[in-house]
Scaffold this active site. Structure first.
Site, mmCIF file in Angstrom:
data_model
loop_
_atom_site.group_PDB
_atom_site.id
_atom_site.type_symbol
_atom_site.label_atom_id
_atom_site.label_comp_id
_atom_site.label_asym_id
_atom_site.label_seq_id
_atom_site.Cartn_x
_atom_site.Cartn_y
_atom_site.Cartn_z
ATOM 1 N N GLU A 204 -6.133 -90.740 21.275
ATOM 2 C CA GLU A 204 -4.844 -90.523 20.642
ATOM 3 C C GLU A 204 -4.888 -91.125 19.232
ATOM 4 O O GLU A 204 -5.337 -92.257 19.089
ATOM 5 C CB GLU A 204 -3.710 -91.177 21.436
ATOM 6 C CG GLU A 204 -2.347 -90.823 20.857
ATOM 7 C CD GLU A 204 -1.174 -91.393 21.666
ATOM 8 O OE1 GLU A 204 -1.401 -92.083 22.668
ATOM 9 O OE2 GLU A 204 -0.046 -91.128 21.265
ATOM 10 N N GLY B 166 -2.454 -101.607 21.241
ATOM 11 C CA GLY B 166 -2.261 -102.513 22.371
ATOM 12 C C GLY B 166 -3.017 -102.008 23.581
ATOM 13 O O GLY B 166 -3.787 -102.727 24.197
ATOM 14 N N ALA B 167 -2.790 -100.743 23.908
ATOM 15 C CA ALA B 167 -3.419 -100.155 25.088
ATOM 16 C C ALA B 167 -3.203 -98.656 25.047
ATOM 17 O O ALA B 167 -2.420 -98.163 24.239
ATOM 18 C CB ALA B 167 -2.825 -100.734 26.356
ATOM 19 N N GLU C 97 -2.839 -94.994 27.490
ATOM 20 C CA GLU C 97 -2.446 -94.530 28.822
ATOM 21 C C GLU C 97 -3.283 -93.391 29.389
ATOM 22 O O GLU C 97 -2.792 -92.634 30.222
ATOM 23 C CB GLU C 97 -0.979 -94.091 28.764
ATOM 24 C CG GLU C 97 -0.708 -92.786 27.974
ATOM 25 C CD GLU C 97 -0.256 -92.976 26.541
ATOM 26 O OE1 GLU C 97 -0.544 -94.043 25.966
ATOM 27 O OE2 GLU C 97 0.374 -92.057 25.991
ATOM 28 N N ASN C 98 -4.549 -93.238 28.983
ATOM 29 C CA ASN C 98 -5.396 -92.157 29.505
ATOM 30 C C ASN C 98 -5.185 -91.974 31.012
ATOM 31 O O ASN C 98 -5.181 -92.936 31.760
ATOM 32 C CB ASN C 98 -6.860 -92.496 29.262
ATOM 33 C CG ASN C 98 -7.105 -93.028 27.877
ATOM 34 O OD1 ASN C 98 -6.833 -92.357 26.904
ATOM 35 N ND2 ASN C 98 -7.562 -94.278 27.784
ATOM 36 N N HIS D 216 4.203 -100.446 30.700
ATOM 37 C CA HIS D 216 4.386 -99.352 29.743
ATOM 38 C C HIS D 216 3.316 -98.269 29.942
ATOM 39 O O HIS D 216 3.638 -97.089 30.103
ATOM 40 C CB HIS D 216 4.321 -99.908 28.317
ATOM 41 C CG HIS D 216 4.436 -98.883 27.243
ATOM 42 N ND1 HIS D 216 5.629 -98.571 26.638
ATOM 43 C CD2 HIS D 216 3.508 -98.078 26.678
ATOM 44 C CE1 HIS D 216 5.419 -97.616 25.743
ATOM 45 N NE2 HIS D 216 4.135 -97.290 25.747
ATOM 46 N N GLU D 217 2.053 -98.683 29.952
ATOM 47 C CA GLU D 217 0.984 -97.683 30.068
ATOM 48 C C GLU D 217 1.045 -97.008 31.435
ATOM 49 O O GLU D 217 0.837 -95.803 31.548
ATOM 50 C CB GLU D 217 -0.389 -98.318 29.831
ATOM 51 C CG GLU D 217 -0.530 -99.096 28.522
ATOM 52 C CD GLU D 217 -0.139 -98.321 27.275
ATOM 53 O OE1 GLU D 217 -0.248 -97.086 27.273
ATOM 54 O OE2 GLU D 217 0.305 -98.968 26.297
ATOM 55 N N HIS E 19 3.695 -94.329 31.564
ATOM 56 C CA HIS E 19 3.318 -93.093 30.869
ATOM 57 C C HIS E 19 2.777 -92.041 31.838
ATOM 58 O O HIS E 19 2.744 -90.857 31.496
ATOM 59 C CB HIS E 19 2.241 -93.380 29.813
ATOM 60 C CG HIS E 19 2.766 -93.691 28.442
ATOM 61 N ND1 HIS E 19 3.755 -92.945 27.831
ATOM 62 C CD2 HIS E 19 2.406 -94.644 27.550
ATOM 63 C CE1 HIS E 19 3.976 -93.447 26.622
ATOM 64 N NE2 HIS E 19 3.193 -94.472 26.430
ATOM 65 N N GLU F 163 7.054 -92.002 23.735
ATOM 66 C CA GLU F 163 7.049 -93.434 23.409
ATOM 67 C C GLU F 163 8.426 -94.088 23.518
ATOM 68 O O GLU F 163 8.578 -95.110 24.158
ATOM 69 C CB GLU F 163 6.421 -93.676 22.030
ATOM 70 C CG GLU F 163 4.933 -93.328 21.970
ATOM 71 C CD GLU F 163 4.088 -94.025 23.030
ATOM 72 O OE1 GLU F 163 4.545 -95.029 23.608
ATOM 73 O OE2 GLU F 163 2.969 -93.553 23.290
HETATM 74 ZN ZN LIG Z 1 3.096 -95.790 24.790
#
Ligand SMILES: [Zn+2]
Length: 881
Positions: A128, A268-269, A271-272, A304-305, A308, A327
């Site tokens: 991304e 930060g991270a 979400e794959n 959060h991830e 997603h 988001e």
């Molecule tokens: Zn996100």
């Protein structure tokens, strides 16, 4: 590195792709400098598209090795290829065909950390927004959903672990000590959610059973020996999975869920699908190495991830203009999760502080853009506080406007209606309109119009008529390319607080729709009359921070003091006290600039003492209330002609005054809050530590403050207390033996732990004063520092620019010059990192003229550099425009 093409992408130019890719088969033969990538793509022409339409695939710095259609190599005359683009000029007439592309990439040379790269010897990916095109040629846009099968081959000794999205399908041995694993993800997904990880890592395993009985294997992969440090992240993951079932009805859908922590990561991270990749900063924690803020961040980002998986992965974005669709919504969901896990009011106040510190300056400066932008030159520059944090506020307002039940019905409808699709903000809003029967067309401006709305409010009480009137006027300041604004629908939660502290009832109201404690401001002016009001109330506004706005309220100081102690809404109560502090600090900074000594009212410091010692209030709340508004917050309220030195001096003077007036009671409380030796990262423990450390910050200003802080440092049994004491010593007692000794002790203890050393860099970069730029310059030579690791750069250079007002804005411009050099240095390796760093200068126009000219000179020097990346050029030119 892509250099600037000047191309601007516009929302109105969106059109669906002529071709689709229903299936994608990838094979990787991993090697640090020559990884072979074979992509077998099932290409399908969309109905109604002419057979003559060319197939144009995106690339970015690629080397094409082989190209076939349906197994036959393509003649050179039938395609054109550059590193950034592959065009099949005459695709086959058949509706469906197979395109095979072989490319070669060099992960070891990929310092931009987009696409496939190596981090500490581990292969990992970040796709991304547009990183997939750095791996193979593809229709690299989020509305191309494809079912992926991925085969990874690598030498077993170097990479015993081979991970990708979805479920594992097959694995086996190969000749020469190699092995392979095949992964299949049954859920169609856009290319930005593709992920691959290969290397040698330790694992923390667990399992989760979903509410319908699916057994999910959970794995968190970290550097060998750090498995125990992932315990808290695993616990947060399981709580997130349960919470999403309970609160949003969202259940996990694969047999495995893996998280990998890597040390070189731009964000930060990520979400794959089924394989989240994390900056290790947001996975690794224990009491010795992580602060309470780190624990809270880990909990929030893991959630959060994970969230997603539904809001982002199962339903993705049609195009990058819709980024807030995934988001803003997912930030809202993680905020709600944290509020349920911790203290809701404290969490909300922290959110408000973050929004004001990061999003308000964006909205008020040259980088302002709507939550859903209409144009961009580089999408990487739109992962902003506006898209994320304001995007979350907009979702929160939808719930306020519709009420919790209709909101949940709208969410259910959205998830059901668009599952498996790439959707838009219009689709999202339509689901809420259909579920509630309400018209959200005026409300939708929150997505389309940039700028922070302001409400000017005055009120009057008529005792004879027993009427209370509120006059409200709304305005939205102009922002770049939007000079005229339309009127917004602002849900303004309020209360009429009586002398007993309770909310007063009223008989009737006219002048606006008022519903369940919320005034719906929809016109330019409202004159709202409440009848049957027995006494003059204190007006409490924007309770719970119901709308992300600024307020200009004519209000008596008496009322603010009263609300600081009595408002039943904790956010408004905190706000009342914070406004008193801000007003006092603005007045004091003006006095200092005028060469006078600042004067503060006795009542303000007495009030601070009362709040600190009020055991009826949550400890974490008291800590937040005692934290004086930041220098940047005060600057933002002043608006222009900013002198950071005067603001700093005012803030120090008020802190000292509060400490001196309340010394004995604060000291007594500080002693009572002493640690009993037990540690829990939960909200109660964190709240107690937060309050005690807030008290230390004041007590350190009194006689013997340095030795008190040194004792605090020496006796600290966790990183929260240790880092707080180190900060107090370095900031308040810079250069003393206590400060120097603590910094040396910290460095000796944590020299081999880069994440903890980031705190050491951060503390020194934030030491106020003109000399810090030299310190920071020196620290760039420290053996623990590296320009190629984003966490290190952010800790040292990012902190200096964003959290050190007097150092960065040094009057002679040396802070800017140093910063400009660092931005260009970062740019050579990692354009995204450089562009994000550069945004620290976004408020340069609000400075006093001397500093403003010097800041501008630095921006011009950056923009005049040859061969700038699109990322950095876009940011710098927008800031200068
Ligand atoms: Zn996100």
């Amino acid at each position: 590195m892509r250099t600037d093409t000047g191309q601007v992408f516009k929302l109105e130019d969106y059109r669906p792709s002529d071709y689709l890719i229903p299936r994608t088969e990838l094979s990787f033969r991993l090697s640090p400098d020559a990884t072979e990538v074979k992509a077998v793509l099932t290409i399908e022409r969309r109905d109604g598209v002419a057979t003559t339409a060319p197939l144009v695939l995106d690339g970015d710095g690629l080397l094409l090795k082989k190209l076939e259609i349906d197994g036959t190599p393509l003649a050179q005359s039938t395609y054109t290829v550059t590193p950034d683009r592959l065009e099949i000029v005459h695709p086959p007439e058949a509706k469906r065909f197979t395109l095979t592309i072989e490319t070669e990439v060099a992960p070891v040379h990929n310092e931009a950390l987009m696409g496939l790269y190596l981090s500490n010897g581990v292969y990992c990916t970040q796709c991304e927004a547009e990183g997939f095109r750095r791996i193979t040629y593809f229709l690299d846009r989020p509305d191309i959903l494809s079912v992926y099968t991925v085969r990874i081959e690598a030498p077993k000794a170097e990479a015993p672990l081979l991970l990708s999205n979805g479920n594992p399908l097959e694995r086996g041995e190969m000749a020469g000590g190699w092995h392979y694993t095949v992964w299949h993800d049954p859920f169609p997904k856009p290319s930005y959610l593709f992920a691959l990880v290969a290397g040698s890592l330790g694992i923390l395993s667990d399992r989760f059973v979903t509410r319908s009985g699916r057994e999910v294997e959970l794995g968190i992969y970290v550097e060998h020996g750090k498995e125990k440090l992932a315990d808290y992240a695993m616990d947060a993951l399981k709580r997130s999975m349960k919470w999403d079932e309970d609160v949003f009805g969202c259940e996990y859908d694969l047999d495995v869920f893996n998280i990998v922590a890597v040390s070189d990561f731009n964000m930060g991270a990520m979400e794959n699908k089924g394989l989240n990749i994390f900056n290790d900063k947001y996975v690794l924690a224990d009491r010795e190495t992580a602060t309470d803020a780190d624990f809270a961040n880990i909990e929030a980002i893991i959630a959060h991830e994970y969230f997603h998986n539904w809001t982002g992965n199962r339903i993705t974005c049609r195009d990058w203009f819709q980024l807030c669709l995934k988001e803003g919504l997912t930030v809202f969901r993680d905020h709600e999760f944290s509020a349920d896990q911790r203290s809701r009011p404290v969490k909300r106040i922290a959110e408000v502080r973050t929004l004001r510190a990061h999003q308000f300056p964006e909205d008020q400066g040259p980088l302002a853009h709507p939550v859903r932008p209409r144009r961009y030159r580089e999408i990487n520059n739109f992962y902003t506080a506006t898209v994320y944090e304001k995007g979350s506020e907009v979702v929160r307002m939808i719930r306020t406007v519709l009420g919790p039940e209709a909101f949940r019905a709208g969410m259910d409808l959205y998830l059901k209606r668009h599952d498996g699709e790439a959707a838009t903000i219009e689709d999202f809003l339509k689901a809420f309109e259909d579920a509630s029967g309400r018209d959200l067309s005026q409300f939708a401006l929150w997505y389309h119009q940039a700028g922070t709305p302001n409400l000017t409010v005055s009120s009057a009480y008529n005792a004879a008529a027993r009427e209370f009137t509120i006059e409200i006027e709304q305005s939205v300041p102009p922002t770049p390319s939007e000079s005229r604004k339309r009127l917004m629908h602002i849900p303004l939660a309020f209360g009429l607080v009586g002398a007993d502290g309770r909310d007063m009832a009223y008989e009737s109201v006219e002048g606006a729709m008022v519903d369940d404690g919320v005034i719906h401001v929809r016109k330019r002016r409202h004159s709202i009359r409440f009848s049957g009001i027995a006494e003059r109330p204190a007006l409490s506004l924007n309770r719970g921070f119901s709308a992300p706005i600024t307020l200009s309220v004519e209000q008596k100081t008496e009322d603010r003091i009263f609300l600081s102690g009595h408002d039943s809404d904790p956010v408004a109560r905190w706000q009342a006290f914070n406004t008193l502090l801000t007003e006092a600090l603005i007045a004091a900074s003006r006095q200092i600039r005028g060469g006078k000594r600042p004067v503060f009212s006795d009542r303000l410091s007495a009030l601070a003492g009362q709040i600190a010692c009020d055991d009826a209030l949550e400890q974490a709340y008291r800590a937040l209330a005692l934290a004086l508004p930041g220098e940047a917050d005060i600057a933002r309220e002043i608006g222009n002609d900013i002198d950071p030195d005067a603001i700093f001096a005012a803030r120090e003077a008020l802190a000292k005054r509060i400490a001196e007036e309340n010394g004995p009671s604060l000291r007594d409380l500080y002693e009572r809050l002493r640690d009993n030796g037990e540690f829990s990262p939960d909200a109660a423990g964190a709240g107690r530590r937060a309050l005690r450390n807030a008290l230390l910050d004041y007590l350190a200003l009194l006689t013997d403050g340095a030795s008190l802080a040194a004792d605090h440092f020496r006796l600290a049994a966790n990183m929260t207390d240790c880092a707080a004491a180190l900060t107090v010593l370095a900031h308040r007692h810079s250069g003393t033996p206590q400060a120097t000794g603590a910094l040396a002790a910290f460095e000796a203890r944590y020299a081999n732990d880069p994440l903890v050393m980031d705190k050491w860099f951060l503390v020194q970069a934030s030491v106020p004063g003109a000399q810090t730029v030299e310190t920071v310059r020196g620290l760039t030579e420290h053996r623990g520092f590296s320009m190629s690791n984003p966490n290190r750069v952010r800790a040292l250079v990012g902190t200096f620019a964003n959290a050190n007002q007097t150092g960065f804005h040094r009057a002679d411009g040396e802070g800017y010059r140093f910063f400009g050099e660092m931005v260009l240095e970062a740019e050579r390796r990692n354009p995204q990192l450089a562009a994000r760093l550069a945004t620290a200068m976004r408020s340069w126009r609000s400075l006093e003229t001397g500093r403003r000219d010097k800041a501008r000179a630095t921006l011009l020097a950056i923009s005049g550099t040859e061969g700038l990346s699109t990322d950095l050029r876009d940011i710098v030119e927008r800031m200068l425009a």
